[in-house]
Design a protein around this motif. Structure first.
Motif: not given
Length: 116
Positions: A3-9, A52-57, A66-75
């Protein structure tokens, strides 16, 4: 992810994101030293896709910031503002740093003892 460094915040401040990983483990009082840890977060898939689209990830095999973890199924964090000890332990066990892995192992053993 990259992610662009400005998008991390922005990502870190996003309401639908829960901090995770080594940085959050240190915040939770786990005995680790983390100097400028990579941002790690949990987020629901339906929140991540537009963000992700907005941040151009970009997904990168190496060189991400950045590490993005996306649990599948139940949150698993419904109604929580922070991830629990078990999730932090799992994050630490995935680390390439032996000290972080050991901290994750100890944290899981502590959780197991608490359940007995």
């Amino acid at each position: 992810m990259r992610v662009h460094p400005a998008g991390l915040a922005r990502l870190d401040a996003e309401f639908s994101v829960l901090p995770a990983g080594v940085g959050q483990a240190v915040q939770a009082g786990i005995d680790l030293l983390a100097i400028n840890p990579m941002l790690e977060v949990y987020i629901q898939e339906q929140h991540w896709n537009p963000l992700a689209k907005a941040l151009h990830a970009q997904v990168l095999p190496t060189g991400g910031n950045v590490i993005v973890r996306i649990p599948h199924g139940v949150w698993p964090f419904e109604g929580r503002e922070v991830v629990g000890a078990s999730a932090l332990a799992a994050d630490l066990l995935e680390s390439a740093e032996p000290r972080a892995v050991e901290a994750g192992r100890r944290l899981l053993l502590d959780r197991l003892q608490a359940l007995r």
